[in-house]
Design a protein around this motif. Structure first.
Motif, PDB file in Angstrom:
ATOM      1  N   ARG A 160       0.847  -1.187   0.000  1.00 28.94           N
ATOM      2  CA  ARG A 160       0.000   0.000   0.000  1.00 28.94           C
ATOM      3  C   ARG A 160       0.892   1.249   0.000  1.00 28.94           C
ATOM      4  O   ARG A 160       2.040   1.205   0.427  1.00 28.94           O
ATOM      5  CB  ARG A 160      -0.907   0.010   1.232  1.00 28.94           C
ATOM      6  CG  ARG A 160      -1.980  -1.074   1.219  1.00 28.94           C
ATOM      7  CD  ARG A 160      -2.857  -0.945   2.449  1.00 28.94           C
ATOM      8  NE  ARG A 160      -3.822  -2.036   2.556  1.00 28.94           N
ATOM      9  CZ  ARG A 160      -5.014  -2.044   1.984  1.00 28.94           C
ATOM     10  NH1 ARG A 160      -5.400  -1.004   1.260  1.00 28.94           N
ATOM     11  NH2 ARG A 160      -5.831  -3.071   2.145  1.00 28.94           N
ATOM     12  N   GLU A 161       0.338   2.348  -0.418  1.00 27.89           N
ATOM     13  CA  GLU A 161       1.094   3.595  -0.568  1.00 27.89           C
ATOM     14  C   GLU A 161       1.825   3.966   0.720  1.00 27.89           C
ATOM     15  O   GLU A 161       2.996   4.377   0.693  1.00 27.89           O
ATOM     16  CB  GLU A 161       0.144   4.730  -0.976  1.00 27.89           C
ATOM     17  CG  GLU A 161       0.844   6.034  -1.293  1.00 27.89           C
ATOM     18  CD  GLU A 161       1.713   5.947  -2.539  1.00 27.89           C
ATOM     19  OE1 GLU A 161       2.748   6.653  -2.563  1.00 27.89           O
ATOM     20  OE2 GLU A 161       1.351   5.192  -3.463  1.00 27.89           O
ATOM     21  N   GLU A 162       1.166   3.810   1.854  1.00 27.47           N
ATOM     22  CA  GLU A 162       1.769   4.232   3.118  1.00 27.47           C
ATOM     23  C   GLU A 162       2.917   3.331   3.563  1.00 27.47           C
ATOM     24  O   GLU A 162       3.712   3.704   4.437  1.00 27.47           O
ATOM     25  CB  GLU A 162       0.708   4.309   4.224  1.00 27.47           C
ATOM     26  CG  GLU A 162      -0.008   3.003   4.534  1.00 27.47           C
ATOM     27  CD  GLU A 162      -1.273   2.822   3.706  1.00 27.47           C
ATOM     28  OE1 GLU A 162      -2.174   2.105   4.184  1.00 27.47           O
ATOM     29  OE2 GLU A 162      -1.362   3.383   2.586  1.00 27.47           O
ATOM     30  N   LEU A 163       3.024   2.130   2.977  1.00 23.92           N
ATOM     31  CA  LEU A 163       4.101   1.218   3.360  1.00 23.92           C
ATOM     32  C   LEU A 163       5.249   1.182   2.347  1.00 23.92           C
ATOM     33  O   LEU A 163       6.256   0.519   2.581  1.00 23.92           O
ATOM     34  CB  LEU A 163       3.542  -0.195   3.551  1.00 23.92           C
ATOM     35  CG  LEU A 163       2.627  -0.386   4.766  1.00 23.92           C
ATOM     36  CD1 LEU A 163       2.137  -1.823   4.850  1.00 23.92           C
ATOM     37  CD2 LEU A 163       3.349   0.007   6.052  1.00 23.92           C
ATOM     38  N   ARG A 164       5.104   1.897   1.253  1.00 21.10           N
ATOM     39  CA  ARG A 164       6.186   1.916   0.265  1.00 21.10           C
ATOM     40  C   ARG A 164       7.475   2.551   0.801  1.00 21.10           C
ATOM     41  O   ARG A 164       8.564   2.101   0.466  1.00 21.10           O
ATOM     42  CB  ARG A 164       5.707   2.603  -1.011  1.00 21.10           C
ATOM     43  CG  ARG A 164       4.740   1.720  -1.793  1.00 21.10           C
ATOM     44  CD  ARG A 164       4.184   2.394  -3.022  1.00 21.10           C
ATOM     45  NE  ARG A 164       3.144   1.553  -3.628  1.00 21.10           N
ATOM     46  CZ  ARG A 164       2.332   1.954  -4.590  1.00 21.10           C
ATOM     47  NH1 ARG A 164       2.440   3.197  -5.074  1.00 21.10           N
ATOM     48  NH2 ARG A 164       1.421   1.141  -5.073  1.00 21.10           N
ATOM     49  N   PRO A 165       7.387   3.595   1.636  1.00 29.46           N
ATOM     50  CA  PRO A 165       8.635   4.111   2.240  1.00 29.46           C
ATOM     51  C   PRO A 165       9.376   3.063   3.067  1.00 29.46           C
ATOM     52  O   PRO A 165      10.609   3.045   3.087  1.00 29.46           O
ATOM     53  CB  PRO A 165       8.149   5.278   3.107  1.00 29.46           C
ATOM     54  CG  PRO A 165       6.901   5.737   2.441  1.00 29.46           C
ATOM     55  CD  PRO A 165       6.234   4.474   1.950  1.00 29.46           C
ATOM     56  N   LEU A 166       8.639   2.189   3.746  1.00 26.84           N
ATOM     57  CA  LEU A 166       9.268   1.104   4.497  1.00 26.84           C
ATOM     58  C   LEU A 166      10.018   0.175   3.562  1.00 26.84           C
ATOM     59  O   LEU A 166      11.167  -0.211   3.824  1.00 26.84           O
ATOM     60  CB  LEU A 166       8.214   0.327   5.288  1.00 26.84           C
ATOM     61  CG  LEU A 166       8.703  -0.940   6.000  1.00 26.84           C
ATOM     62  CD1 LEU A 166       9.761  -0.600   7.033  1.00 26.84           C
ATOM     63  CD2 LEU A 166       7.533  -1.684   6.636  1.00 26.84           C
ATOM     64  N   MET A 167       9.381  -0.202   2.437  1.00 26.44           N
ATOM     65  CA  MET A 167      10.045  -1.047   1.451  1.00 26.44           C
ATOM     66  C   MET A 167      11.289  -0.359   0.899  1.00 26.44           C
ATOM     67  O   MET A 167      12.322  -0.985   0.691  1.00 26.44           O
ATOM     68  CB  MET A 167       9.081  -1.389   0.309  1.00 26.44           C
ATOM     69  CG  MET A 167       7.887  -2.269   0.698  1.00 26.44           C
ATOM     70  SD  MET A 167       8.349  -3.954   1.215  1.00 26.44           S
ATOM     71  CE  MET A 167       8.342  -3.765   3.010  1.00 26.44           C
ATOM     72  N   ALA A 168      11.198   0.958   0.695  1.00 27.09           N
ATOM     73  CA  ALA A 168      12.341   1.710   0.160  1.00 27.09           C
ATOM     74  C   ALA A 168      13.497   1.715   1.151  1.00 27.09           C
ATOM     75  O   ALA A 168      14.669   1.599   0.753  1.00 27.09           O
ATOM     76  CB  ALA A 168      11.917   3.139  -0.179  1.00 27.09           C
ATOM     77  N   ARG A 169      13.203   1.845   2.444  1.00 21.68           N
ATOM     78  CA  ARG A 169      14.268   1.848   3.449  1.00 21.68           C
ATOM     79  C   ARG A 169      14.951   0.487   3.527  1.00 21.68           C
ATOM     80  O   ARG A 169      16.187   0.401   3.613  1.00 21.68           O
ATOM     81  CB  ARG A 169      13.705   2.245   4.821  1.00 21.68           C
ATOM     82  CG  ARG A 169      13.299   3.704   4.928  1.00 21.68           C
ATOM     83  CD  ARG A 169      13.072   4.108   6.367  1.00 21.68           C
ATOM     84  NE  ARG A 169      11.948   3.410   6.970  1.00 21.68           N
ATOM     85  CZ  ARG A 169      10.682   3.826   6.924  1.00 21.68           C
ATOM     86  NH1 ARG A 169      10.382   4.931   6.256  1.00 21.68           N
ATOM     87  NH2 ARG A 169       9.722   3.141   7.520  1.00 21.68           N
ATOM     88  N   ILE A 170      14.159  -0.576   3.504  1.00 21.26           N
ATOM     89  CA  ILE A 170      14.739  -1.926   3.547  1.00 21.26           C
ATOM     90  C   ILE A 170      15.558  -2.180   2.285  1.00 21.26           C
ATOM     91  O   ILE A 170      16.672  -2.720   2.348  1.00 21.26           O
ATOM     92  CB  ILE A 170      13.630  -2.979   3.705  1.00 21.26           C
ATOM     93  CG1 ILE A 170      12.927  -2.816   5.051  1.00 21.26           C
ATOM     94  CG2 ILE A 170      14.206  -4.392   3.578  1.00 21.26           C
ATOM     95  CD1 ILE A 170      11.701  -3.690   5.225  1.00 21.26           C
ATOM     96  N   PHE A 171      15.025  -1.785   1.144  1.00 24.39           N
ATOM     97  CA  PHE A 171      15.706  -1.939  -0.144  1.00 24.39           C
ATOM     98  C   PHE A 171      17.046  -1.203  -0.131  1.00 24.39           C
ATOM     99  O   PHE A 171      18.086  -1.758  -0.526  1.00 24.39           O
ATOM    100  CB  PHE A 171      14.801  -1.383  -1.233  1.00 24.39           C
ATOM    101  CG  PHE A 171      15.301  -1.540  -2.642  1.00 24.39           C
ATOM    102  CD1 PHE A 171      15.354  -2.789  -3.250  1.00 24.39           C
ATOM    103  CD2 PHE A 171      15.677  -0.425  -3.381  1.00 24.39           C
ATOM    104  CE1 PHE A 171      15.785  -2.923  -4.564  1.00 24.39           C
ATOM    105  CE2 PHE A 171      16.105  -0.546  -4.684  1.00 24.39           C
ATOM    106  CZ  PHE A 171      16.166  -1.796  -5.281  1.00 24.39           C
ATOM    107  N   THR A 172      17.044   0.035   0.346  1.00 26.21           N
ATOM    108  CA  THR A 172      18.273   0.832   0.397  1.00 26.21           C
ATOM    109  C   THR A 172      19.310   0.185   1.304  1.00 26.21           C
ATOM    110  O   THR A 172      20.492   0.073   0.950  1.00 26.21           O
ATOM    111  CB  THR A 172      17.966   2.259   0.894  1.00 26.21           C
ATOM    112  OG1 THR A 172      17.000   2.858   0.035  1.00 26.21           O
ATOM    113  CG2 THR A 172      19.223   3.113   0.909  1.00 26.21           C
ATOM    114  N   GLY A 173      18.891  -0.232   2.495  1.00 25.48           N
ATOM    115  CA  GLY A 173      19.817  -0.860   3.427  1.00 25.48           C
ATOM    116  C   GLY A 173      20.423  -2.134   2.876  1.00 25.48           C
ATOM    117  O   GLY A 173      21.632  -2.381   3.011  1.00 25.48           O
TER     118      GLY A 173
END
Length: 263
Positions: A160-173
């Motif tokens: 969902r839109e509100e959880l995409r930043p979480l995915m981005a942080r995990i992806f970046t790390g």
């Protein structure tokens, strides 16, 4: 290993993508807001794992005898890998077929645990004494990083839109950890024994290795600039993981390569 081993490249990378997606789904269910359509994500998970398992059959001399891989569960990590992979595939299929049940957190967590079993047993399978550079925890670390990178990347398609930043942080790390790992490890090998040093030199001389590293770095640059995961970026990273895994198999030196030489 010194062989491209395309069926194993396909199986390990696609299965790790499926496992990573399941892990990210489990993480998102912990927030109580995984996504709107769980069935589509489980279809992607089952599809990736199914294609990976199908590809692995081409590595076998007798594909119809594949079930015999389970004959040595007490002594062979390969047998344990096959068991965990089969169980994981079973959970994915149940989640797809069970209308409404696909959204339940339990299936995601069970799949994630079984997936970690696949990664751990695969890591042990590819860490034999005959490959001094990999006779350690490194294969498991490589595989786990691939799973998290691909899982978070493709997970952004379903979050969902509100959880995409979480995915981005995990992806970046995960991208950052992977980049550091792949740059540092061959440097350590260079200071090791003869065959380990040969492996480090082979990796540094490999176009496959440098292409993989460049794609990891490019992924970091894109997400730093955009602050999100563009829809095309997980596909690019998947290509990078396939290329890097080909190098893992082709450029890691077996002790037989130094038969007759000095150690």
């Amino acid at each position: 290993m010194q062989s491209m081993e395309f069926p194993l490249v396909l199986f390990t990378v696609l299965s790790q993508a499926a496992i990573g997606l399941t892990m990210m789904r489990a993480v998102r269910t912990a927030t109580g807001n995984a996504n709107a359509d769980a069935r589509k994500e489980w279809l992607a998970i089952a599809g990736l794992m199914g294609v990976g398992l199908l590809g692995s059959l081409f590595h076998l001399g007798h594909p119809l005898s594949a079930p015999t891989a389970l004959n040595h569960l007490g002594t062979a990590w390969l047998s344990r890998e096959a068991l965990f992979a089969g169980l994981f595939m079973g959970v994915a299929v149940v989640a797809v077929l069970a209308s409404g049940a696909g959204g339940k957190a339990a299936l995601a967590w069970i799949g994630a645990i079984l997936g970690l079993g696949v990664i751990a047993s695969a890591g042990m399978t590819y860490a034999p004494p005959a490959l001094p550079a990999l006779n350690n925890v490194l294969p498991t670390a490589f595989f786990l990083v691939s799973a998290v990178v691909l899982g978070a990347g493709f997970g952004s398609w379903f979050a969902r839109e509100e959880l995409r930043p979480l995915m981005a942080r995990i992806f970046t790390g995960a991208l950052l950890v992977g980049l550091v790992l792949y740059l540092v490890v061959p440097c350590v090998w260079i200071s090791g024994g003869t065959v380990m040093r040969m492996t480090g030199q082979a990796w540094f001389a490999s176009g496959l290795y440098w292409t993989h590293v460049c794609i990891l770095a490019a992924g970091l640059a894109v997400i730093w600039r955009t602050k999100s995961i563009p829809v095309w970026l997980p596909v690019l990273v998947l290509a990078g993981e396939l290329i890097g895994r080909a190098g893992f198999f082709a450029d890691t030196i077996h002790t037989a390569a130094n038969i007759g030489g000095l150690y």
